[in-house]
Design a protein around this motif. Structure first.
Motif, PDB file in Angstrom:
ATOM      1  N   SER A 149       0.841  -1.200   0.000  1.00  0.00           N
ATOM      2  CA  SER A 149       0.000   0.000   0.000  1.00  0.00           C
ATOM      3  C   SER A 149       0.870   1.242   0.000  1.00  0.00           C
ATOM      4  CB  SER A 149      -0.931   0.020   1.218  1.00  0.00           C
ATOM      5  OG  SER A 149      -0.188   0.112   2.406  1.00  0.00           O
ATOM      6  N   SER A 172      -2.143   0.006  -4.302  1.00  0.00           N
ATOM      7  CA  SER A 172      -2.265  -0.834  -3.113  1.00  0.00           C
ATOM      8  C   SER A 172      -3.055  -2.080  -3.469  1.00  0.00           C
ATOM      9  CB  SER A 172      -2.959  -0.079  -1.983  1.00  0.00           C
ATOM     10  OG  SER A 172      -4.285   0.249  -2.342  1.00  0.00           O
ATOM     11  N   GLY A 173      -2.931  -3.083  -2.652  1.00  0.00           N
ATOM     12  CA  GLY A 173      -3.657  -4.317  -2.892  1.00  0.00           C
ATOM     13  C   GLY A 173      -2.921  -5.506  -2.322  1.00  0.00           C
ATOM     14  N   THR A 174      -3.272  -6.651  -2.813  1.00  0.00           N
ATOM     15  CA  THR A 174      -2.615  -7.885  -2.390  1.00  0.00           C
ATOM     16  C   THR A 174      -2.165  -8.643  -3.626  1.00  0.00           C
ATOM     17  OG1 THR A 174      -4.685  -9.127  -2.368  1.00  0.00           O
ATOM     18  CG2 THR A 174      -4.018  -8.082  -0.301  1.00  0.00           C
ATOM     19  N   TYR A 175      -1.250  -9.549  -3.414  1.00  0.00           N
ATOM     20  CA  TYR A 175      -0.767 -10.389  -4.497  1.00  0.00           C
ATOM     21  C   TYR A 175      -0.495 -11.767  -3.917  1.00  0.00           C
ATOM     22  CZ  TYR A 175       2.016 -12.359  -8.223  1.00  0.00           C
ATOM     23  OH  TYR A 175       2.475 -13.175  -9.223  1.00  0.00           O
ATOM     24  N   SER A 176      -0.878 -12.775  -4.638  1.00  0.00           N
ATOM     25  CA  SER A 176      -0.499 -14.131  -4.257  1.00  0.00           C
ATOM     26  C   SER A 176      -0.182 -14.900  -5.526  1.00  0.00           C
ATOM     27  CB  SER A 176      -1.617 -14.824  -3.466  1.00  0.00           C
ATOM     28  OG  SER A 176      -2.752 -15.004  -4.279  1.00  0.00           O
TER      29      SER A 176
END
Length: 82
Positions: A2, A36-40
């Motif tokens: 973020s 911003s965010g998520t990563y997988s």
């Protein structure tokens, strides 16, 4: 992640580099163009570029780049969690 100054433009796994030690990129991957965010995702441990012993020892990190910070804006050490 973020608080980036702009959208992510690239992301790489670097190694071998302990916390605070700069290392060369060894794998580039597709990363969301967001601030911003998520990563997988999955990481292939191949014994050549990514070695299990070094991964478990925390010697790889992810670097996220933006247009304002082309050398990398944030860094996240890859560490084992239980």
């Amino acid at each position: 992640f973020s608080g980036l100054s702009g959208n992510a433009t690239a992301a790489h796994i670097h190694g071998l580099g302990e916390v605070g030690v700069k290392a060369d990129p060894i794998q580039t991957f597709t990363f969301p163009a967001k601030t911003s965010g998520t990563y997988s995702g999955s990481l292939l441990v191949d014994g050549v570029k990514i070695v299990e012993e070094y991964l478990l020892a925390g010697r790889y990190y992810i670097n996220i780049h933006t247009a304002a910070n082309t050398q990398g804006e944030i860094r996240g050490q890859l560490i084992l969690t239980k």
